[in-house]
Design an enzyme around this catalytic site. Structure first.
Site, mmCIF file in Angstrom:
data_model
loop_
_atom_site.group_PDB
_atom_site.id
_atom_site.type_symbol
_atom_site.label_atom_id
_atom_site.label_comp_id
_atom_site.label_asym_id
_atom_site.label_seq_id
_atom_site.Cartn_x
_atom_site.Cartn_y
_atom_site.Cartn_z
ATOM 1 N N HIS A 176 9.113 -2.682 -2.174
ATOM 2 C CA HIS A 176 9.653 -1.695 -3.111
ATOM 3 C C HIS A 176 9.883 -0.334 -2.443
ATOM 4 O O HIS A 176 10.323 0.608 -3.080
ATOM 5 C CB HIS A 176 8.678 -1.560 -4.287
ATOM 6 C CG HIS A 176 9.262 -0.944 -5.505
ATOM 7 N ND1 HIS A 176 8.689 0.151 -6.128
ATOM 8 C CD2 HIS A 176 10.359 -1.245 -6.236
ATOM 9 C CE1 HIS A 176 9.396 0.481 -7.189
ATOM 10 N NE2 HIS A 176 10.421 -0.344 -7.282
ATOM 11 N N LYS A 178 11.290 2.879 -0.315
ATOM 12 C CA LYS A 178 12.599 3.495 -0.119
ATOM 13 C C LYS A 178 12.463 4.629 0.885
ATOM 14 O O LYS A 178 11.745 5.604 0.628
ATOM 15 C CB LYS A 178 13.149 4.065 -1.431
ATOM 16 C CG LYS A 178 13.464 3.039 -2.501
ATOM 17 C CD LYS A 178 12.471 3.095 -3.602
ATOM 18 C CE LYS A 178 12.853 2.100 -4.700
ATOM 19 N NZ LYS A 178 11.783 1.915 -5.672
ATOM 20 N N ASP A 183 17.833 10.110 13.198
ATOM 21 C CA ASP A 183 17.452 10.605 14.527
ATOM 22 C C ASP A 183 15.969 10.936 14.644
ATOM 23 O O ASP A 183 15.575 11.791 15.445
ATOM 24 C CB ASP A 183 18.295 11.831 14.909
ATOM 25 C CG ASP A 183 19.701 11.458 15.340
ATOM 26 O OD1 ASP A 183 19.927 10.278 15.666
ATOM 27 O OD2 ASP A 183 20.582 12.337 15.340
ATOM 28 N N HIS A 417 13.453 7.101 -14.076
ATOM 29 C CA HIS A 417 13.180 6.282 -12.902
ATOM 30 C C HIS A 417 12.330 7.016 -11.867
ATOM 31 O O HIS A 417 11.887 6.431 -10.892
ATOM 32 C CB HIS A 417 14.488 5.806 -12.255
ATOM 33 C CG HIS A 417 14.288 4.668 -11.295
ATOM 34 N ND1 HIS A 417 14.344 4.823 -9.932
ATOM 35 C CD2 HIS A 417 14.016 3.360 -11.504
ATOM 36 C CE1 HIS A 417 14.130 3.662 -9.338
ATOM 37 N NE2 HIS A 417 13.923 2.757 -10.266
ATOM 38 N N LYS A 419 9.177 8.665 -9.978
ATOM 39 C CA LYS A 419 7.781 8.242 -9.863
ATOM 40 C C LYS A 419 7.030 9.378 -9.185
ATOM 41 O O LYS A 419 7.101 9.548 -7.970
ATOM 42 C CB LYS A 419 7.690 6.959 -9.034
ATOM 43 C CG LYS A 419 8.536 5.807 -9.569
ATOM 44 C CD LYS A 419 9.020 4.946 -8.442
ATOM 45 C CE LYS A 419 9.897 3.808 -8.915
ATOM 46 N NZ LYS A 419 11.082 4.231 -9.650
ATOM 47 N N ASP A 424 -4.292 18.593 -10.676
ATOM 48 C CA ASP A 424 -4.990 19.888 -10.686
ATOM 49 C C ASP A 424 -4.092 21.065 -10.336
ATOM 50 O O ASP A 424 -4.572 22.099 -9.851
ATOM 51 C CB ASP A 424 -6.190 19.856 -9.730
ATOM 52 C CG ASP A 424 -7.301 18.929 -10.226
ATOM 53 O OD1 ASP A 424 -7.352 18.685 -11.444
ATOM 54 O OD2 ASP A 424 -8.092 18.452 -9.395
#
Length: 521
Positions: A176, A178, A183, A417, A419, A424
């Site tokens: 999952h 991404k 470079d 979508h 996440k 704190d």
């Protein structure tokens, strides 16, 4: 032929078919897979990106520079421009790469980079590559492009689902992660896959999403992590899985402009976003408003995809060791929020200890996977009784776009979508991890833990100001029944059933909630 003989013959045919499928589904050997690793520091520094980043890094000791990319068009433009600026290497790791306008534009840009000598390594989870076999195989025929499929399906095309009949336990685990790195100097990590809905192009459901662009020491960490996945026992060269393409296929694909001729309007929109972006000038002039701070890359060991990883090597364990116990507040954003019984108890205990907890997830109307909503829905009442605040993203036709909105809403109908969470008011996590059993135990995940009061305040502030304007707040009444509050301007509306849903949808979710499938969600 009597009935008994016919049934026996059918049974033998089924058994024989399954034997053939099982034999056909033996993964190829990895012995001949060619090794490759990230660009070394000296070569990376001697690039346009390196010459830009190095003086910047020298001013900030061991810290990394980060900036959030909440705007979908800006996130697409940044990727396109970095591909154009790269001189040595590009490494990309994605769960979904769609066969649509943005997916094809990025493939075309990668091919253009390879033509000028850039070495491209593309690692894709094979769960969502349907329709791209020919394009990916053609690209892999280029001497400067390598494509690997993570946890591949051996039966291809429309019958891909048949693989689950013979190898469910393996194929149920997905990569999952991404990440995008140019470079070995600049990286982008976050929640966005590659596809029009993630970059704000579709007319239907769009995802409000979030990436982080980073430079400095954390880039080397991402590159090393990519190398571990690239060399893992789950990463197979595409030519070992898909019919090998000849050089003519790549020529044909190039001449067809990667199938973009029929999408002129969408192509123009995206290329306009790239041409109007100030990213390149700001980056080269060191004018990007990066925050230089401590950034930790946290990821799962790729062996998790084979079920062969210790508890200590899971992303969740890494996070637990680093974060320890929150003291004041937790504001969590997760499109697929399945806290389980243990998570529900933990959130209630935090509230009981004085820690304020708030969660933003998708409403039933906005989610794209209703069965996952069932795993969340049955935990709402216990969470609310414990004091946790719950917000559910609405399906919006024309969402507001206030300046600097960190949980940005796409320009038409939208679904969550992103996440991320803040702890704190001091630390922020941004990555691919959903707060659900699948992310915790089955899929591999990746993210950044960032020491940043400024970023944390932006997320915390969003919960107090922007979130109520585009999400329902879920509450319990005196009879212990759920209701949903919807804010529209200065008006507040109450819904006694899940808003904008049908009774059959709600009954289906209730049915799924009764099934022992929470571990799969």
């Amino acid at each position: 032929m009597n009935k008994r003989t016919g049934i026996k013959g059918l049974a033998l045919l089924i058994v024989a078919s399954l034997v053939v499928m099982t034999q056909a589904c033996a993964l190829p050997s990895l012995h001949n897979r060619s090794p490759s690793t990230a660009l070394n520091a000296e070569a990376a520094d001697n690039t346009l990106l390196g010459r830009t980043v190095t003086p910047w890094e020298q001013q900030h000791a061991d810290n990394s520079g980060v900036i959030m990319l909440p705007d979908p068009l800006a996130a697409f433009a940044a990727r396109m421009l970095l591909i154009g600026m790269s001189e040595k290497t590009l490494v990309l790791q994605y769960y979904i790469w769609q066969e649509d306008t943005t997916g094809r534009l990025l493939l075309q840009a990668l091919h253009t980079a390879a033509e000028r000598g850039v070495r491209v390594r593309l690692l894709l989870d094979d769960n969502s590559t349907s329709g791209l076999d020919e394009e990916l195989a053609a690209l892999a025929a280029h001497p400067n492009i390598q494509v690997r499929l993570f946890n591949p399906f051996l039966i291809r095309g429309g019958a891909k689902w048949l693989n689950y009949l013979t190898d469910f336990s393996r194929l149920n685990r997905r990569m999952h992660n991404k990440s995008f790195t140019a470079d070995n100097q600049v990286t982008i990590v976050g929640g966005r896959n590659v596809g029009d809905e993630y970059f704000g192009a579709t007319e239907g459901v769009l995802f409000a999403d979030l990436d982080v662009l980073g430079v400095g020491p954390v880039v080397e960490d991402v590159s090393d992590d990519f190398d571990s996945y690239w060399a893992s026992k789950s990463a197979y060269p595409i030519e070992d899985i898909v019919s090998t393409a000849d050089s003519g296929a790549l020529v044909a694909l190039t001449e067809a402009h990667f199938g973009l001729a029929d999408e002129a309007a969408d192509v123009s929109r995206y290329l306009k976003a790239v041409s109007e972006s100030s990213f390149m000038d700001q980056f080269l002039n060191q004018a990007l408003e990066l925050e230089w701070t401590t950034v930790q890359m946290i990821s799962d060991d790729p062996a998790k995809a084979l079920g062969k990883v210790s508890q200590d090597d899971l992303l969740t364990s890494h996070l637990a060791r680093v974060l320890k116990v929150p003291q004041h507040s937790v504001n969590l954003v997760s499109p697929y929020f399945v806290p389980t019984e243990a998570g529900t108890v933990a959130f209630r205990e935090l509230e009981a200890s004085g820690v304020e907890v708030a969660v933003l997830t998708n409403s039933l109307n906005a989610t794209d996977i209703a069965i996952v909503h069932a795993g969340y829905a049955k935990r709402r009442k216990p969470l609310l009784r414990g004091g946790v605040r719950l917000y559910e993203m609405r399906q919006l036709a024309a969402p507001p776009e206030p300046e600097g909105l960190i949980l940005s809403i796409s320009r038409s109908g939208s679904s969550l979508h992103a996440k991320t969470f803040s702890i704190d008011g001091k630390r922020v996590f941004v990555g691919s991890f959903n707060f659900d059993p699948r992310s915790a135990n089955l899929n591999t995940e990746l993210g950044f833990l960032i020491d940043s009061s400024a970023m944390a305040r932006r997320i915390d502030s969003a919960f107090e100001t922007e979130v109520p304007s585009y999400a329902y707040e879920v509450r319990l009444d005196d009879d212990d029944d759920l209701y949903w509050l919807e804010q529209q301007g200065n008006d507040l509306f109450r819904h006694d059933v899940e808003p904008e849903t049908h009774i059959l949808e709600r009954l289906l979710v209730h049915f799924f909630a009764l099934l022992p499938i929470e571990w799969l969600l």
